[in-house]
Scaffold this active site. Structure first.
Site, PDB file in Angstrom:
ATOM      1  N   ASP A  87      29.013   9.247  37.538  1.00  0.00           N
ATOM      2  CA  ASP A  87      28.647   8.102  37.851  1.00  0.00           C
ATOM      3  C   ASP A  87      27.647   7.766  38.863  1.00  0.00           C
ATOM      4  OD1 ASP A  87      30.157   5.383  36.997  1.00  0.00           O
ATOM      5  OD2 ASP A  87      29.961   4.994  39.246  1.00  0.00           O
ATOM      6  N   SER A  88      26.604   7.051  38.511  1.00  0.00           N
ATOM      7  CA  SER A  88      25.492   7.095  39.454  1.00  0.00           C
ATOM      8  C   SER A  88      24.869   5.516  39.383  1.00  0.00           C
ATOM      9  CB  SER A  88      24.436   7.985  38.620  1.00  0.00           C
ATOM     10  OG  SER A  88      24.373   7.653  37.289  1.00  0.00           O
ATOM     11  N   ARG A 198      21.043  13.754  40.342  1.00  0.00           N
ATOM     12  CA  ARG A 198      22.000  14.274  39.062  1.00  0.00           C
ATOM     13  C   ARG A 198      21.725  15.850  39.141  1.00  0.00           C
ATOM     14  NH1 ARG A 198      20.697  10.877  35.856  1.00  0.00           N
ATOM     15  NH2 ARG A 198      22.318   9.676  36.151  1.00  0.00           N
TER      16      ARG A 198
HETATM   17  P1  ITT Z   1      28.409   6.144  31.379  1.00  0.00           P
HETATM   18  O1  ITT Z   1      29.486   5.208  32.344  1.00  0.00           O
HETATM   19  O2  ITT Z   1      29.098   6.268  29.920  1.00  0.00           O
HETATM   20  O3  ITT Z   1      28.074   7.564  31.795  1.00  0.00           O
HETATM   21  P2  ITT Z   1      26.565   4.220  32.116  1.00  0.00           P
HETATM   22  O4  ITT Z   1      24.979   3.989  31.860  1.00  0.00           O
HETATM   23  O5  ITT Z   1      27.183   2.944  32.187  1.00  0.00           O
HETATM   24  O6  ITT Z   1      27.096   5.433  31.297  1.00  0.00           O
HETATM   25  P3  ITT Z   1      26.923   4.305  35.043  1.00  0.00           P
HETATM   26  O7  ITT Z   1      28.098   3.170  35.030  1.00  0.00           O
HETATM   27  O8  ITT Z   1      26.995   5.485  35.862  1.00  0.00           O
HETATM   28  O9  ITT Z   1      26.740   4.992  33.784  1.00  0.00           O
HETATM   29  O10 ITT Z   1      25.536   3.522  35.361  1.00  0.00           O
HETATM   30  C1  ITT Z   1      24.522   4.123  35.836  1.00  0.00           C
HETATM   31  C2  ITT Z   1      23.151   3.112  35.838  1.00  0.00           C
HETATM   32  O11 ITT Z   1      22.506   3.872  37.055  1.00  0.00           O
HETATM   33  C3  ITT Z   1      22.101   3.606  34.777  1.00  0.00           C
HETATM   34  O12 ITT Z   1      22.396   2.665  33.699  1.00  0.00           O
HETATM   35  C4  ITT Z   1      21.046   3.120  35.344  1.00  0.00           C
HETATM   36  O13 ITT Z   1      20.730   1.671  35.312  1.00  0.00           O
HETATM   37  C5  ITT Z   1      21.058   3.582  36.902  1.00  0.00           C
HETATM   38  N1  ITT Z   1      20.746   4.994  36.909  1.00  0.00           N
HETATM   39  C6  ITT Z   1      21.648   6.120  37.199  1.00  0.00           C
HETATM   40  N2  ITT Z   1      20.949   7.150  37.181  1.00  0.00           N
HETATM   41  C7  ITT Z   1      19.760   6.918  37.023  1.00  0.00           C
HETATM   42  C8  ITT Z   1      18.304   7.816  36.700  1.00  0.00           C
HETATM   43  O14 ITT Z   1      18.561   9.064  37.065  1.00  0.00           O
HETATM   44  N3  ITT Z   1      17.237   7.068  36.749  1.00  0.00           N
HETATM   45  C9  ITT Z   1      17.317   5.818  36.399  1.00  0.00           C
HETATM   46  N4  ITT Z   1      18.239   5.043  36.675  1.00  0.00           N
HETATM   47  C10 ITT Z   1      19.530   5.310  36.559  1.00  0.00           C
END
Ligand code: ITT
Length: 214
Positions: A87-88, A198
């Site tokens: 989660d990021s 990450r």
């Molecule tokens: P999952 O829950 O299925 O893993 P998700 O895309 O919904 O997929 P998150 O709820 O963790 O995942 O949201 C992460 C968002 O944060 C992602 O869609 C990007 O907008 C941002 N994000 C996370 N890591 C990033 C990165 O390395 N580079 C750029 N944006 C990032």
């Protein structure tokens, strides 16, 4: 044998509990680079392996850590296999840490470009000395029958004035790491992995993942 359980002598598998294909790509690279002798499955491959569908879990947690735990534990429970979740998101100082856990759908859609444009508009009157931001990643490892492990990685930086670069995903085109002039979208995938939130979270998790081997 129960569906999803490992047969003796077969390679250990680990499910990448994310439906974001960009994350799957980054996680495969980061874990491969860590030299783990483990078979990585995405959610579709895990469903085929365990013969069950894996339901999507609502992200109801207030923190990255809580949501990573929810996702890893749900996928491990549904598949019977070890699972890691990520989660990021982006925390912007001038927006009191938002979009935070709402990063994926900040503009009300799952569209990266719309999210980027909204954040840029929200900080359009913020001066260059107050555009600090950070990427945060909580990595959770859930193994059926064991306590969940969570590691957090952070990449500090600031927001550019306009999108630059075409690598990566999400907010990469507007995020400039401290000490860099390029956005993370202008870096090669390997350059981003080496410093990313990450990369940091999952490299910290690598020894625990390695302990699943064999
Ligand atoms: P999952 O829950 O299925 O893993 P998700 O895309 O919904 O997929 P998150 O709820 O963790 O995942 O949201 C992460 C968002 O944060 C992602 O869609 C990007 O907008 C941002 N994000 C996370 N890591 C990033 C990165 O390395 N580079 C750029 N944006 C990032």
């Amino acid at each position: 044998m129960t569906a999803g359980r490992q047969a003796p002598g077969r390679p250990t598998v680990l499910v990448l509990a994310t439906r974001n294909s960009h994350k799957v790509g980054e996680l495969r690279r980061i874990l491969d680079e860590a030299g783990l002798a483990i078979e990585l499955l995405d959610v579709a491959e895990a469903e085929a392996r365990c013969g069950r569908s894996i339901p999507e879990v609502p992200e109801t947690g207030a923190t990255f850590e809580a949501n990573a735990r929810l996702k890893a534990e749900a996928v491990a429970a549904a598949s019977g296999l070890p699972a890691v979740a990520d989660d990021s998101g982006l925390r912007v100082a001038a927006l009191n840490g938002m979009p935070g856990v709402l990063s994926a759908r900040w503009s009300g859609t799952g569209d990266d470009l719309a999210n980027v444009e909204l954040v840029l508009a929200q900080v359009s009157d913020i001066g260059d000395d107050r555009r600090q931001a950070e990427f945060v990643c909580a990595a959770a490892l859930s193994v059926p029958g064991r306590d969940t492990l969570v590691e957090v990685g952070v990449l500090a930086g600031s927001l550019s004035r306009a999108p630059r670069g075409s690598n990566g995903f999400g907010y990469d085109p507007i995020f400039v790491p401290d000490g860099e002039s390029r956005t993370t979208a202008e870096m090669t995938p390997q350059q981003k992995d080496a410093i990313s939130h990450r990369g940091r979270a999952f490299r910290a998790m690598a020894a625990r993942i390695a302990s699943l081997e064999g």
